[in-house]
Design a protein around this motif. Structure first.
Motif, short mmCIF file in Angstrom:
data_model
loop_
_atom_site.label_atom_id
_atom_site.label_comp_id
_atom_site.label_asym_id
_atom_site.label_seq_id
_atom_site.Cartn_x
_atom_site.Cartn_y
_atom_site.Cartn_z
N SER A 132 26.21 76.72 35.95
CA SER A 132 25.38 77.71 35.44
C SER A 132 25.82 78.46 34.17
O SER A 132 27.10 78.42 33.78
CB SER A 132 25.15 78.71 36.36
OG SER A 132 24.59 78.19 37.57
N ARG A 134 24.59 79.66 29.74
CA ARG A 134 23.82 79.83 28.57
C ARG A 134 24.21 79.00 27.41
O ARG A 134 25.39 78.69 27.03
CB ARG A 134 24.02 81.21 27.97
CG ARG A 134 23.02 81.69 26.85
CD ARG A 134 23.22 83.11 26.52
NE ARG A 134 24.46 83.45 25.97
CZ ARG A 134 25.37 84.08 26.02
NH1 ARG A 134 25.08 84.80 27.44
NH2 ARG A 134 26.49 84.42 25.55
N ASP A 224 13.99 65.42 26.56
CA ASP A 224 14.35 66.60 27.60
C ASP A 224 13.25 66.07 28.74
O ASP A 224 12.26 65.24 28.77
CB ASP A 224 14.28 67.93 26.82
CG ASP A 224 12.85 67.93 26.32
OD1 ASP A 224 11.98 67.21 26.24
OD2 ASP A 224 12.78 69.11 25.90
N ILE A 250 14.56 72.62 26.20
CA ILE A 250 15.72 73.28 25.87
C ILE A 250 16.21 73.85 24.69
O ILE A 250 15.89 73.05 23.67
CB ILE A 250 16.81 72.21 26.41
CG1 ILE A 250 16.52 71.67 27.81
CG2 ILE A 250 18.29 73.19 26.49
CD1 ILE A 250 16.56 72.94 28.80
N ARG A 251 16.43 75.21 24.50
CA ARG A 251 16.57 75.68 23.29
C ARG A 251 17.82 76.68 23.45
O ARG A 251 18.29 77.02 24.52
CB ARG A 251 15.51 76.72 23.03
CG ARG A 251 14.31 76.01 22.84
CD ARG A 251 12.99 76.81 22.32
NE ARG A 251 11.93 76.26 21.99
CZ ARG A 251 10.95 76.19 22.95
NH1 ARG A 251 11.15 76.57 24.30
NH2 ARG A 251 9.75 75.43 22.91
N GLU A 252 18.35 76.87 22.29
CA GLU A 252 19.65 77.68 21.97
C GLU A 252 19.48 79.26 22.69
O GLU A 252 18.32 79.66 22.19
CB GLU A 252 20.24 77.86 20.61
CG GLU A 252 20.71 76.55 20.01
CD GLU A 252 21.17 76.64 18.56
OE1 GLU A 252 21.01 77.95 18.12
OE2 GLU A 252 21.82 75.59 17.92
N GLY A 253 20.30 79.59 23.30
CA GLY A 253 20.32 80.84 24.04
C GLY A 253 19.49 80.95 25.69
O GLY A 253 19.54 81.77 26.17
N MET A 254 18.93 79.78 26.13
CA MET A 254 18.37 79.78 27.25
C MET A 254 19.62 79.38 28.17
O MET A 254 20.61 78.74 28.11
CB MET A 254 17.57 78.38 27.43
CG MET A 254 16.18 78.65 26.38
SD MET A 254 15.20 76.97 26.54
CE MET A 254 14.69 77.05 28.36
N TYR A 255 19.24 79.95 29.63
CA TYR A 255 20.14 79.89 30.77
C TYR A 255 19.69 78.61 31.52
O TYR A 255 18.59 78.31 31.60
CB TYR A 255 20.10 81.05 31.49
CG TYR A 255 20.95 82.19 31.10
CD1 TYR A 255 22.23 82.36 31.51
CD2 TYR A 255 20.45 83.06 29.97
CE1 TYR A 255 23.02 83.35 31.01
CE2 TYR A 255 21.13 84.17 29.46
CZ TYR A 255 22.56 84.29 29.97
OH TYR A 255 23.15 85.35 29.55
N VAL A 256 20.84 77.83 31.76
CA VAL A 256 20.66 76.69 32.82
C VAL A 256 21.24 76.86 34.06
O VAL A 256 22.24 77.62 34.26
CB VAL A 256 21.11 75.36 32.22
CG1 VAL A 256 20.39 75.03 30.90
CG2 VAL A 256 22.45 75.53 31.97
N GLN A 260 20.77 71.34 37.38
CA GLN A 260 19.49 71.22 36.46
C GLN A 260 19.57 70.40 35.85
O GLN A 260 20.57 70.19 34.80
CB GLN A 260 19.09 72.47 35.79
CG GLN A 260 17.92 72.64 34.78
CD GLN A 260 17.62 73.87 34.08
OE1 GLN A 260 18.13 74.71 34.45
NE2 GLN A 260 16.96 73.70 33.00
#
Length: 426
Positions: A132, A134, A224, A250-256, A260
């Protein structure tokens, strides 16, 4: 005086008798010309198109039916009895229409089909998050971007990964003799996705990666998960509405989350042609049969392959069988979801062949119109494969039978057809 009067009476009677004979003779001479005049005035018309009037028998120029006398009397030589006319129209029809005879021959069967191009799912490779974190930096900027093995795709910050790096440095600094603990800490970092070179850099510098670079293990085009669901990677069909300029999910700053799926990497050099085959031709379909594929978008290009796979299930709402043909796309000129036409060489088949127009499909059965004397009688048949404009008749007619060329022409759209087993079809 009396004698004179008697002579005058005799003369009068004689003149009257002569006039009667003379006028009667004239009448008999003129009567044939009157009959001939009436005969010449006989007109012929079409039962379906009364505006057609001809002075001689023939065929209607509109529908082709035989012309009849306008007086309503039967045409001479028609050969149609009253019993024939009174037969039920649900099982027999009186008509003037072209007839054909079944042809016994051995025919080279070519199965026609249509379909579309799709990605070869055997080339799919998923890039999933092993931990997990960011997304700090994203190097994939658009859908379908081409990448290569070892290329950097994103940087991710993960507290779990940061803690694992710190544990390794702590063990090395404080328990350098504990080889087992050091190897266990190294193995944990490798399993989380850190490369050997990155781990060696941590040990060499003594500094952890705040955001860890992630590299691709595959070559291909990046999709994606949003574009995979929209455009032909998982459930692709020609009617799918693929929007190529849709931003990445999916973008910068998103949490995964751990596990996933972030990207699919698809090899564009290998495609499938998904061909739909009519149920009547499935019996002649075999693996490794030659397939010639043409594309309306590329009229000068012809692809040659073989039946590589016959799908064992039917798609929802579709009674046609799907086959797959593996295609190389090394020149990148073939586009996924393009419509294709296919001709499958299914060998030779012997049997009785009739034009497709002579067979009427009633849903649960197929019938032809068999000519019996002056009328056409319905006959149920068992039809096999279709080869172009010809249909193979397995059972129901003989080589010597005469059939109506156009079976639809003889069907009453507001009635029903009654076949031998007494079943009725609207």
């Amino acid at each position: 005086m009396k004698e004179k009067m008697r002579n005058i009476s005799l003369i009068t009677v004689g003149v009257s008798f002569f006039l009667i004979i003379f006028l009667g003779s004239c009448t008999q001479q003129k009567r044939p010309s009157g009959v001939e005049s009436v005969k010449n005035e006989t007109k012929y018309t079409c039962p379906m198109h009364p505006q057609i009037l001809e002075d001689h028998p023939g065929a209607c120029p509109i529908c082709g039916m035989a012309l009849v006398k306008k007086s309503g009397q039967s045409s001479e030589g028609a050969g149609i009895s009253l019993n024939t006319v009174l037969e039920p129209v649900g099982s027999s029809v009186i008509a003037s229409i072209g007839i054909i005879q079944p042809e016994q021959k051995q025919s080279l069967v070519e199965i026609q089909g249509e379909g579309y191009l799709d990605f070869d799912t055997r080339t799919f490779n998923n890039i999933a998050a092993r931990f997990s974190g960011r997304i700090e930096k994203l190097y994939i900027k658009y859908a379908f971007q081409e990448i290569h093995k070892g290329e950097r795709i994103f940087d991710i910050y993960s507290p779990e990964m940061l803690t694992a790096q710190q544990d390794l440095l702590y063990v090395v600094r404080n328990s350098s003799g504990e080889t087992g603990l050091i190897n266990a800490a190294k193995q944990k970092l490798l399993l989380l996705g850190m490369t050997s070179s990155q781990m060696n850099q941590v040990l060499k510098t003594g500094k952890t990666f705040y955001s860890l670079p992630v590299f691709s293990l595959y070559n291909g085009h990046v999709h994606d998960m949003l574009h995979s669901q929209m455009g032909g990677v998982i459930n692709s069909k020609p009617e799918s509405s693929v929007v190529n300029n849709t931003p990445l999910a999916i973008r910068e700053g998103m949490y995964v989350e751990k596990g996933q799926n972030i990207f699919n990497v698809v090899d564009p050099h290998h495609l499938w042609a998904i061909i739909k085959v009519d149920p009547s031709s499935v019996s002649s379909l075999k693996l490794n049969q030659k397939v010639e594929i043409t594309l309306p978008d590329l009229p000068d290009k012809k692809l040659v392959g073989k039946v590589n796979f016959i799908e064992p299930i039917l798609q929802d709402g579709d009674k046609r069988t799907s086959i797959r043909v593996y295609i190389d796309n090394m020149e990148h000129d073939l586009k996924v979801n393009s419509i294709v036409h296919a001709a499958i060489q299914a060998g030779r088949t012997s049997g009785l062949w009739v034009p497709k127009s002579a067979v009427l499909d009633l849903g649960r059965s197929k019938i032809v119109w068999l000519k019996k004397g002056s009328r056409f009688k319905v006959q149920q048949v068992s039809a096999g494969i279709q080869n172009g404009d010809l249909v193979n008749i397995i059972e129901g007619v003989a080589k010597t039978d005469s059939l109506a060329l156009d079976a639809h022409y003889l069907m009453d759209s507001e009635g029903f057809i009654k076949i031998e087993n007494n079943e009725k079809y609207n």
